[in-house]
Design a protein around this motif. Structure first.
Motif, short mmCIF file in Angstrom:
data_model
loop_
_atom_site.label_atom_id
_atom_site.label_comp_id
_atom_site.label_asym_id
_atom_site.label_seq_id
_atom_site.Cartn_x
_atom_site.Cartn_y
_atom_site.Cartn_z
N UNK A 84 -31.55 -34.74 23.04
CA UNK A 84 -31.19 -35.17 21.71
C UNK A 84 -32.24 -36.36 21.02
N UNK A 85 -32.60 -37.09 22.15
CA UNK A 85 -33.32 -38.32 21.61
C UNK A 85 -34.51 -37.74 20.98
N UNK A 86 -35.26 -36.78 21.77
CA UNK A 86 -36.26 -36.31 21.24
C UNK A 86 -36.23 -35.76 19.75
N UNK A 87 -35.04 -35.08 19.59
CA UNK A 87 -35.09 -34.53 18.30
C UNK A 87 -34.22 -35.27 17.22
N UNK A 90 -29.90 -39.72 17.95
CA UNK A 90 -29.70 -40.87 18.65
C UNK A 90 -28.18 -41.07 19.09
N UNK A 91 -27.43 -40.89 17.78
CA UNK A 91 -25.95 -40.91 18.32
C UNK A 91 -25.38 -39.71 19.30
N UNK A 92 -25.85 -38.66 19.17
CA UNK A 92 -25.40 -37.56 20.20
C UNK A 92 -26.09 -38.09 21.80
N UNK A 93 -27.25 -38.30 21.50
CA UNK A 93 -28.00 -39.01 22.99
C UNK A 93 -26.99 -39.87 23.45
N UNK A 94 -26.74 -40.76 22.72
CA UNK A 94 -25.87 -42.00 23.41
C UNK A 94 -24.56 -41.40 23.81
#
Length: 132
Positions: A84-87, A90-94
């Motif tokens: 998610x972060x690479x894409x 950031x909200x989904x990553x968190x």
């Protein structure tokens, strides 16, 4: 004599309580199934190949990962969070890091992962959200 009359009920209750161990109420994890191990290996290969969207989808839709022991799920969720972060989601990553921390409040990233410019700060933010 009264105890014998209640014995079937007592055995039923004990059987039901024993079945709760699969609900995360037991501190003992069993080994992951071969299917779960294969699913994680697939996710790891996808991640290594830079197929981040596929990693996200595979982790989100895999019944084998969802039913796996906590340690395997955490590893899969971590790769999903990184993806998610690479894409740049950031909200989904968190939210995925929060999910990991809810499973294991002591979870930390390895030093090289924690220092990563894309997901290191997001992980720190997730820790703050769960009060770590």
């Amino acid at each position: 004599m009264k105890i014998r009359a209640h014995l079937p009920s007592l055995l039923c209750v004990l059987t039901l309580l024993g079945g709760c161990s699969g609900l995360g109420l037991s501190s003992q994890e069993g080994p992951p199934s071969p299917a779960a191990q294969n699913a994680l290996a697939q996710v790891q290969q996808q991640y290594s190949a830079g197929q981040y969207g596929t990693v996200i989808r595979t982790v989100a839709t895999s019944d084998d990962i969802a039913a796996a022991p906590k340690s395997l799920r955490i590893e899969a969720y971590k790769l999903q969070a990184f993806s998610y972060c690479v894409r740049k989601y950031s909200q989904l990553c968190e939210e995925t890091f929060v999910r990991i921390l809810q499973l294991d409040s002591d979870f930390t990233l390895a030093p090289n992962e924690a220092g990563h410019p894309q997901w290191g700060p997001v992980f720190t933010s997730a820790q703050a959200r769960v009060g770590k």
